[in-house]
Design a protein around this motif. Structure first.
Motif: not given
Length: 134
Positions: A14-22, A97-98, A118-124
């Protein structure tokens, strides 16, 4: 070796798929943002347009690919879409804001500021998406 890979995929798929889609969502966002600003559109409006289109892609991809949410009834899809776009709206506030601080106040490099953004946004967004589709 195949069993180890299979075990890892079950555990972290799931995390891998999320990283690819993200990653794809981020790429869409960045390409649209810079394409629109290159055409002379102000960063704020370019960011809004890039956000809308990338979040639309992210909704479909997260629902189908990442979280395998199979319920396609109109009521469920509508409920998920409203939740998804609402929570992504919160990340849009952080995004804006960023960009405001980085571009307007600090006069930073647009590409560096957008990547940090985008790094911050991906985490959120991971936290928000997990809440919606789980």
């Amino acid at each position: 070796m195949d069993k180890r890979i299979s075990t890892l995929y079950v555990r972290y798929g799931e995390a891998l798929r999320y990283l690819i889609v993200g990653g794809l969502t981020t790429l869409i966002n960045i390409v649209l943002f810079f394409g629109l600003t290159h055409l002379g559109i102000a960063w704020f409006w370019a960011n809004i347009a890039a956000w809308v289109l990338s979040v639309l892609f992210a909704f479909v991809a997260n629902k189908k690919v990442v979280f395998a949410s199979a319920d396609m009834t109109p009521r469920t899809v509508f409920k998920e879409a409203v939740s998804f776009f609402s929570l992504r709206g919160a990340s849009l506030l952080a995004d804006t804001a960023i960009l405001f601080v980085g571009l307007t106040l600090l006069h930073g490099s647009p590409i560096i500021v957008k990547i940090i953004d985008q790094v911050v946004v991906i985490g959120l967004n991971y936290v928000f998406s997990k809440h919606i589709f789980s």
